[in-house]
Design a protein around this motif. Structure first.
Motif, PDB file in Angstrom:
ATOM      1  N   GLY A  36      88.758 -29.466  86.033  1.00 31.83           N
ATOM      2  CA  GLY A  36      89.831 -28.607  86.529  1.00 31.83           C
ATOM      3  C   GLY A  36      90.672 -28.046  85.401  1.00 31.83           C
ATOM      4  N   ILE A  37      90.881 -28.864  84.363  1.00 29.38           N
ATOM      5  CA  ILE A  37      91.682 -28.386  83.231  1.00 29.38           C
ATOM      6  C   ILE A  37      90.894 -27.357  82.433  1.00 29.38           C
ATOM      7  N   ILE A  38      89.600 -27.663  82.200  1.00 27.50           N
ATOM      8  CA  ILE A  38      88.786 -26.736  81.403  1.00 27.50           C
ATOM      9  C   ILE A  38      88.612 -25.411  82.131  1.00 27.50           C
ATOM     10  N   ASN A  39      88.336 -25.507  83.427  1.00 27.11           N
ATOM     11  CA  ASN A  39      88.108 -24.284  84.186  1.00 27.11           C
ATOM     12  C   ASN A  39      88.728 -24.439  85.577  1.00 27.11           C
ATOM     13  N   PRO A  40      89.893 -23.843  85.800  1.00 26.07           N
ATOM     14  CA  PRO A  40      90.597 -24.019  87.082  1.00 26.07           C
ATOM     15  C   PRO A  40      89.753 -23.604  88.280  1.00 26.07           C
ATOM     16  N   ALA A  41      88.765 -22.748  88.061  1.00 23.98           N
ATOM     17  CA  ALA A  41      87.929 -22.327  89.183  1.00 23.98           C
ATOM     18  C   ALA A  41      87.204 -23.506  89.810  1.00 23.98           C
ATOM     19  N   PHE A  42      87.023 -24.579  89.006  1.00 28.34           N
ATOM     20  CA  PHE A  42      86.301 -25.731  89.530  1.00 28.34           C
ATOM     21  C   PHE A  42      87.012 -26.308  90.745  1.00 28.34           C
ATOM     22  N   LEU A  43      88.340 -26.368  90.690  1.00 29.47           N
ATOM     23  CA  LEU A  43      89.092 -26.994  91.767  1.00 29.47           C
ATOM     24  C   LEU A  43      89.460 -26.017  92.873  1.00 29.47           C
ATOM     25  N   SER A  44      88.944 -24.786  92.782  1.00 24.85           N
ATOM     26  CA  SER A  44      89.238 -23.841  93.859  1.00 24.85           C
ATOM     27  C   SER A  44      88.579 -24.324  95.147  1.00 24.85           C
ATOM     28  N   LEU A  86      78.950 -37.228  95.244  1.00 24.24           N
ATOM     29  CA  LEU A  86      80.054 -36.346  94.833  1.00 24.24           C
ATOM     30  C   LEU A  86      80.183 -36.324  93.310  1.00 24.24           C
ATOM     31  N   VAL A  87      80.059 -37.494  92.687  1.00 24.71           N
ATOM     32  CA  VAL A  87      80.152 -37.538  91.221  1.00 24.71           C
ATOM     33  C   VAL A  87      79.057 -36.687  90.599  1.00 24.71           C
ATOM     34  N   ILE A  88      77.821 -36.900  91.050  1.00 20.85           N
ATOM     35  CA  ILE A  88      76.702 -36.183  90.432  1.00 20.85           C
ATOM     36  C   ILE A  88      76.814 -34.680  90.669  1.00 20.85           C
ATOM     37  N   THR A  89      77.131 -34.299  91.907  1.00 26.67           N
ATOM     38  CA  THR A  89      77.225 -32.871  92.197  1.00 26.67           C
ATOM     39  C   THR A  89      78.397 -32.246  91.457  1.00 26.67           C
ATOM     40  N   SER A  90      79.504 -32.997  91.323  1.00 22.90           N
ATOM     41  CA  SER A  90      80.652 -32.457  90.580  1.00 22.90           C
ATOM     42  C   SER A  90      80.275 -32.195  89.132  1.00 22.90           C
ATOM     43  N   ILE A  91      79.575 -33.162  88.530  1.00 21.54           N
ATOM     44  CA  ILE A  91      79.172 -32.972  87.137  1.00 21.54           C
ATOM     45  C   ILE A  91      78.295 -31.736  87.009  1.00 21.54           C
ATOM     46  N   SER A  92      77.324 -31.628  87.908  1.00 23.45           N
ATOM     47  CA  SER A  92      76.398 -30.505  87.786  1.00 23.45           C
ATOM     48  C   SER A  92      77.122 -29.190  88.057  1.00 23.45           C
ATOM     49  N   SER A  93      78.005 -29.178  89.054  1.00 28.42           N
ATOM     50  CA  SER A  93      78.734 -27.947  89.362  1.00 28.42           C
ATOM     51  C   SER A  93      79.681 -27.577  88.223  1.00 28.42           C
ATOM     52  N   GLY A  94      80.374 -28.592  87.674  1.00 32.85           N
ATOM     53  CA  GLY A  94      81.317 -28.325  86.587  1.00 32.85           C
ATOM     54  C   GLY A  94      80.618 -27.792  85.354  1.00 32.85           C
TER      55      GLY A  94
END
Lengths: 412, 278
Positions: free
Chosen positions: A58-66, A369-377
């Motif tokens: 989220g800090i690196i790319n705010p779009a992640f937490l959209s 959720l962890v794995i998908t978050s990593i891949s999405s981020g």
């Protein structure tokens, strides 16, 4: 409940009642932590990790937490999560199934071939795909329990066989597109809970959980057993309400909660109740913890093991069907290596032990959720597949380390 | 000592109940709950039990003693249904029975506490106590009833288990022993088999377990107590059966037997002269 008459010395045998309620809050914290069942304690590190991952991306790319990205994330998670849920069950029973990817790919192909080439109604195709899962799981279970074949190699063989069958089923075309009008595609891609439905579901869940907790508390009080303090119950229910309400409110600002996500979450909740509150669930953990002791206690070890294999393959098939709906296609790559690696890694990262007997249905949710978050981020950061593999692999090593360290004091 | 490995045991041949070569089984002793007649058990080339016969009566503590390797644990496994004998018969109330599994034995009223206790260390005390016999309420586990019954049972056994919701791996050896005994007593079995119940215990806990054995006898259970610590057994046993190299080496009345007689019978230094040779 059959009321049990209080033993003559009814005060003496309940030392925990006082130990539970009367100590100073700080003095009892370490003990409370130790006394937390594996389930609750095991969830803490993974939830922390999830928060950390989201914060960093989220800090690196705010779009992640959209909200839109998180909605996508939940939709991506659902098919793999369903597969991981099955993996949790076999792991709990002290077995493993490496072929879940192939099963899901085969199921996806079966749905595509029956509905597109043979023009079956899609419901029938799904039923056939799920039956394939049942048959595969039954075969593994019987071979593993009757002949004593080790499930690691057995399901590795199954992986290859089923991957071959999948190619045969798809035939020379290699890829089959599902029509966009079919309700499966609609369900997987366009189906979202209306805000009213989402909020009533949240309210219903909270009401049921609160009622169950309060009922249990009053029954324990009547039986003169130690019980959780009212504050603790309220805290638990309030926490759940905040979590669910926050999720629905935030995702609601984008498309909301997709039907596949609802299906996945319901399956997790059902499996969780089955594992914790039924004889079957208890025997699964017993078999995974100590097969011989479970057998001597009278657990039908073979039947329990077979049931876990069947559940795992069926969930894998269902995951494949959802994936086919989401992609509106089945091809030779559906359910490839990445699928089973992700599903098994998700179960372990979520906190289900590879050594059997420890874990919970919720680890399928947190792990995926962890794995998908990593891949999405990482995708949002324009990093390639290579770095995604490497990071996910490192996280898996971390989870495995935690699993092994947690296990170590037990084998003293 | 061989551990029970029931999964690897082949299905019993139908002839195992009355093998053609075996001598016709003697009738059960009147009044005996459980009788063994000509029981033999091999593991590969090793003959663990050979033509063992004994009777277990209610309100009685039958102590089975023997040196290491005498076949004591195998005998416990046979009585508890973990092993199927290759030859010979088990008679329950004089009627032949086949104990296909520990669950079957248990349903017939024979409960066992195995030497390694056979507890699942990842489950808590309540979960272990009721494993495979959980009471349910509307299809779901009745935790309240289980927990209450657990405290009641453990209270009767005068135990010091700190919490019934503690995983068994966090209990001491003595506490685990009590949990295993409490589990055996659920469902009020008629015969309770205790395999080396004191082997892992300190002096005080040993005394507690022996107390417990006496209480079982008072409640009318038939107790089969298996140990190589003959001195412990003398305090509670009514009768001794000495196993030596898989055979019954003698049957001794606890009232008249001395420690040296027991040792002699266990080691085979001399047969217990004149007392009651078989």
């Amino acid at each position: 409940m059959t009321p049990v008459p209080a033993p003559p010395s009814s005060r003496a045998p309940y030392p925990a009642a006082s130990a539970f309620d009367s100590d100073a809050p700080f003095a009892r914290l370490p003990r409370l932590l130790r006394r937390l069942p594996d389930r609750e304690l095991g969830m803490l590190p993974i939830i922390g990790a999830l928060v950390l991952i989201w914060a960093v991306f989220g800090i690196i790319n705010p779009a992640f937490l959209s909200a839109e990205n998180l909605v996508n994330l939940t939709l991506q998670s659902a098919p793999t999560g369903v597969i991981a849920l099955g993996v949790v069950l076999v792991l709990l029973a002290g077995q493993i199934d490496l072929s879940v990817g192939s099963v899901s790919g085969l199921a996806a192909s079966v749905v595509a071939v029956t509905t597109v080439l043979w023009e079956w109604p899609i419901g029938l195709g799904i039923v056939l795909a799920l039956s394939v899962g049942v048959v595969v799981g039954l075969t593994y279970g019987l071979l593993a329990t009757r002949l004593g074949l080790p499930s690691f190699v057995l399901t590795l063989a199954g992986l290859m066989v089923l991957a071959g069958v999948q190619l045969r089923v798809l035939g020379s075309r290699g890829s089959i597109n599902l029509p966009f009008e079919s309700w499966l595609v609609d369900f997987a891609q366009q189906g979202f809970l209306s805000p009213a439905a989402a909020w009533s579901l949240v309210a219903a869940v909270i009401a049921v959980v609160a009622a169950v907790q309060l009922l249990e508390r009053s029954r324990r009080a009547r039986a003169e057993l130690p019980r959780a303090s009212l504050a603790r119950v309220l805290l638990r229910v309030g926490g759940l309400a905040a979590l669910l309400g926050g999720t629905v409110a935030y995702l609601g600002t984008a498309r909301g909660i997709g039907y596949p996500v609802v299906l996945f979450l319901s399956l997790v909740a059902i499996v969780d109740v089955l594992l914790r509150r039924t004889r079957w669930g208890r025997s699964v953990r017993a078999v995974g913890g100590d097969r011989r002791s479970a057998m001597l206690a009278g657990v039908a070890v073979r039947r329990v093991t077979v049931s876990c294999f069947v559940a795992c393959s069926t969930f894998a098939a269902l995951g494949g069907v959802l994936a086919a709906g989401r992609l509106a296609a089945a091809n030779q790559g559906t359910g490839g290596a990445e699928t089973y690696l992700t599903a098994i890694a998700a179960a372990v990262i979520g906190g289900t032990s590879l050594f059997g007997g420890r874990g919970s249905a919720w680890s399928a949710l947190t792990g995926v959720l962890v794995i998908t978050s990593i891949s999405s981020g990482l995708t949002l950061l324009n990093l390639d597949t290579a770095s995604r593999y490497i990071v996910t692999g490192l996280v898996l090593v971390l989870a495995l380390t935690a699993d092994t360290l947690l296990r170590a004091p037990r084998s003293r | 000592m061989t551990r029970p490995q029931p999964h690897s045991q082949p299905e019993p041949r139908s002839g195992s109940r009355s093998g053609a070569a075996a001598p016709p089984p003697a009738a059960a002793l009147p009044g005996a709950v459980l009788s063994l007649r000509g029981i033999s058990k091999n593991f590969g080339g090793v003959r663990a039990l050979s033509d063992v016969s004994l009777d277990v009566r209610p309100h009685e503590v039958l102590a089975v003693v023997g040196d290491n390797g005498a076949g004591k644990s195998t005998l416990a496994g046979v009585i508890a249904g973990a092993y199927r004998p290759d030859a010979g018969q088990l008679l329950l109330d004089g009627r032949p029975v086949v104990l296909g599994s520990p669950a079957v034995a248990r349903s017939l009223g024979i409960a066992a506490v195995f030497q390694d206790l056979a507890l699942c260390h990842n489950l808590d005390v309540v979960e272990n106590l009721f494993l495979a016999h959980e009471p349910t309420r509307g299809g779901f586990l009745d935790e309240v009833a289980m927990e209450r019954k657990a405290w009641e049972l453990l209270g009767q056994l005068g135990t010091s288990v700190p919490s019934v919701r503690l995983p068994v791996r966090e209990l001491s050896g003595g506490q685990r022993q009590v949990v295993a005994v409490a589990r055996a007593l659920l469902g009020s079995p008629r015969v309770v088999v205790l395999d080396e119940p004191t082997a892992a215990l300190g002096i005080r806990q040993t005394a507690e377990v022996l107390n417990l054995v006496e209480r079982l006898r008072e409640r009318g259970h038939a107790v089969v107590l298996i140990s190589h610590q003959a001195a412990d057994l003398q305090a509670v046993a009514d009768r001794f059966v000495v196993l030596r190299l898989g055979r019954v080496g003698g049957e001794l009345d606890a009232a008249s037997v001395g420690y040296e007689d027991l040792l002699a019978a266990m080691t085979g230094a001399s047969r217990p002269g004149g007392r009651k040779p078989r």
